[in-house]
Design a protein around this motif. Sequence first.
Motif, PDB file in Angstrom:
ATOM      1  N   THR A  52       6.367 -10.968  25.323  1.00  0.00           N
ATOM      2  CA  THR A  52       6.972 -10.438  24.105  1.00  0.00           C
ATOM      3  C   THR A  52       6.099  -9.377  23.456  1.00  0.00           C
ATOM      4  N   GLN A  53       6.752  -8.370  22.898  1.00  0.00           N
ATOM      5  CA  GLN A  53       6.112  -7.321  22.106  1.00  0.00           C
ATOM      6  C   GLN A  53       6.966  -7.182  20.862  1.00  0.00           C
ATOM      7  N   PHE A  54       6.389  -7.499  19.712  1.00  0.00           N
ATOM      8  CA  PHE A  54       7.165  -7.530  18.476  1.00  0.00           C
ATOM      9  C   PHE A  54       6.392  -6.850  17.358  1.00  0.00           C
ATOM     10  N   CYS A  55       7.088  -6.038  16.586  1.00  0.00           N
ATOM     11  CA  CYS A  55       6.468  -5.416  15.417  1.00  0.00           C
ATOM     12  C   CYS A  55       7.537  -5.165  14.355  1.00  0.00           C
ATOM     13  N   ALA A  56       7.180  -5.448  13.108  1.00  0.00           N
ATOM     14  CA  ALA A  56       8.100  -5.204  11.988  1.00  0.00           C
ATOM     15  C   ALA A  56       7.295  -4.895  10.735  1.00  0.00           C
ATOM     16  N   MET A  57       7.946  -4.255   9.789  1.00  0.00           N
ATOM     17  CA  MET A  57       7.291  -3.901   8.533  1.00  0.00           C
ATOM     18  C   MET A  57       8.385  -3.721   7.477  1.00  0.00           C
ATOM     19  N   THR A  58       8.029  -3.953   6.212  1.00  0.00           N
ATOM     20  CA  THR A  58       8.972  -3.743   5.126  1.00  0.00           C
ATOM     21  C   THR A  58       8.500  -2.564   4.271  1.00  0.00           C
ATOM     22  N   CYS A  59       9.406  -1.613   4.062  1.00  0.00           N
ATOM     23  CA  CYS A  59       9.080  -0.395   3.321  1.00  0.00           C
ATOM     24  C   CYS A  59       9.796  -0.391   1.970  1.00  0.00           C
ATOM     25  N   TYR A  60       9.123   0.185   0.974  1.00  0.00           N
ATOM     26  CA  TYR A  60       9.670   0.247  -0.383  1.00  0.00           C
ATOM     27  C   TYR A  60       9.694   1.696  -0.859  1.00  0.00           C
ATOM     28  N   PRO A  61      10.675   2.484  -0.415  1.00  0.00           N
ATOM     29  CA  PRO A  61      10.788   3.856  -0.937  1.00  0.00           C
ATOM     30  C   PRO A  61      11.154   3.804  -2.419  1.00  0.00           C
ATOM     31  N   GLN A  62      10.552   4.667  -3.225  1.00  0.00           N
ATOM     32  CA  GLN A  62      10.829   4.682  -4.660  1.00  0.00           C
ATOM     33  C   GLN A  62      12.253   5.167  -4.929  1.00  0.00           C
TER      34      GLN A  62
ATOM     35  N   VAL B 116       0.848  -1.197   0.000  1.00  0.00           N
ATOM     36  CA  VAL B 116       0.000   0.000   0.000  1.00  0.00           C
ATOM     37  C   VAL B 116       0.883   1.246   0.000  1.00  0.00           C
ATOM     38  N   PHE B 117       0.429   2.271  -0.726  1.00  0.00           N
ATOM     39  CA  PHE B 117       1.169   3.524  -0.780  1.00  0.00           C
ATOM     40  C   PHE B 117       0.926   4.339   0.490  1.00  0.00           C
ATOM     41  N   LEU B 118       1.922   5.123   0.841  1.00  0.00           N
ATOM     42  CA  LEU B 118       1.829   5.970   2.032  1.00  0.00           C
ATOM     43  C   LEU B 118       0.635   6.911   1.944  1.00  0.00           C
ATOM     44  N   TYR B 119       0.414   7.498   0.771  1.00  0.00           N
ATOM     45  CA  TYR B 119      -0.696   8.445   0.645  1.00  0.00           C
ATOM     46  C   TYR B 119      -2.052   7.747   0.759  1.00  0.00           C
ATOM     47  N   ASP B 120      -2.134   6.458   0.362  1.00  0.00           N
ATOM     48  CA  ASP B 120      -3.376   5.704   0.552  1.00  0.00           C
ATOM     49  C   ASP B 120      -3.597   5.393   2.032  1.00  0.00           C
ATOM     50  N   MET B 121      -2.510   5.118   2.746  1.00  0.00           N
ATOM     51  CA  MET B 121      -2.614   4.876   4.182  1.00  0.00           C
ATOM     52  C   MET B 121      -3.157   6.109   4.876  1.00  0.00           C
TER      53      MET B 121
ATOM     54  N   ASP C 186       5.496   8.561  -2.107  1.00  0.00           N
ATOM     55  CA  ASP C 186       5.045   7.416  -2.892  1.00  0.00           C
ATOM     56  C   ASP C 186       5.700   6.104  -2.429  1.00  0.00           C
ATOM     57  N   MET C 187       6.151   6.089  -1.185  1.00  0.00           N
ATOM     58  CA  MET C 187       6.692   4.861  -0.601  1.00  0.00           C
ATOM     59  C   MET C 187       5.567   3.850  -0.399  1.00  0.00           C
ATOM     60  N   ARG C 188       5.872   2.570  -0.627  1.00  0.00           N
ATOM     61  CA  ARG C 188       4.915   1.500  -0.374  1.00  0.00           C
ATOM     62  C   ARG C 188       5.322   0.710   0.865  1.00  0.00           C
ATOM     63  N   CYS C 189       4.332   0.110   1.536  1.00  0.00           N
ATOM     64  CA  CYS C 189       4.589  -0.661   2.756  1.00  0.00           C
ATOM     65  C   CYS C 189       3.882  -2.013   2.667  1.00  0.00           C
ATOM     66  N   ASN C 190       4.488  -3.032   3.270  1.00  0.00           N
ATOM     67  CA  ASN C 190       3.899  -4.374   3.250  1.00  0.00           C
ATOM     68  C   ASN C 190       4.476  -5.215   4.393  1.00  0.00           C
TER      69      ASN C 190
END
Length: 362
Positions: free
Chosen positions: A106-116, A51-56, A90-94
């Motif tokens: 435990t407290q865990f969080c991660a995400m992968t970002c795709y900057p253009q 998803v794009f940052l602006y859509d988020m 226009d970075m995307r995240c997934n």
Amino acid sequence: MENIISYLKELGNKSFEEMPFNEVDALVLSQFVYLKFDGLVPKLTDNKESVFLYDMQAKMNEAVVFSDERYEKDNRLLFDAMVNSRRFFDMRCNYYANIIDEEVETQFCAMTCYPQGTIPVMVFRGTDENFVGWKEDFNMAFKKPIPGQQLSVLYMNQAGLRISDEFFVCGHSKGGNLAVYSSMNAVDDIQLRIRRIYSFDGPGFRPEILVSDDYEKIAPRIEKFIPKSSLVGMILENHEEYLVVDSSSVGLLQHNPYTWKVENAAFIRKDAVDKSQQLMNKTFNEWILKLDDNQLEVFINTLFFVLEGCDMKNLVEVSLDLKKSVNGMLRASKEISDETKETIHEIMKVLADILKENLKKL
């Protein structure tokens, strides 16, 4: 230029082709992952498009996304600066993963970002406002490995399969520790594709981990940054190399990434950690390594038993009603057994003796 928000406002008009991904960008994303994106960003198991940052921005519930009251104002400013920058809009995240399990602590969080215009960035969240996350940080001192570290390896191996080429890894606080730990324990094919690992004031590792072949494989690719009065980033810090960053704040408040000083797309450097902080860190680390696993476990469990006695779920709630919180902790302390009190007394004596010896060396 002052901090990561100022950086985005002043240099955010430059694309990654014009100005390559740098240490400040890595801290921007390491703070960005603290925002609560549940339901906005696809999970690893969803098999959905990024998803794009602006859509988020268009779909998000602001009360949820900015629910961390510690940094709500700054987090809003950061998000707005990212959306309004050429660099990130226009970075995307997934591949969002967010797990809080009080039973296994435990407290865990991660995400992968795709900057253009640059390679993907795998980001690990640090400790949030929940008690379970802070206790997990302390558990790093004696549990090998902690659940969050195991989850970080699982996440990297799964998300790494979905990344076809090289990628960056980063995180702040505990997230920095997870960035390093997951990188050193990833399967060979994925580990080889990691270009650089950024740890921002992330706790270190017990000595036996740092002498392992797994650590040596990735050590040249690690960039660790700590503020001049670092405490969190100096926990179990004995052998790792690090860079010291100037901060606009003092003491423990320098752990806040928004206080780190930025100039010309880089952090303003300091020569060394403050001398008084060096003494504290040396004493604390010697103390941790001198205690046996049982003593450490008793100390940590007792500390959080008292904290949880205030009937609050997180540090934000504690700060909002300090009188009630303190009264609750005092009641809980009275329930500690005599045997445990004796163990705590012995543990604190060890700390006092080490501090006394270190003061003699000044």
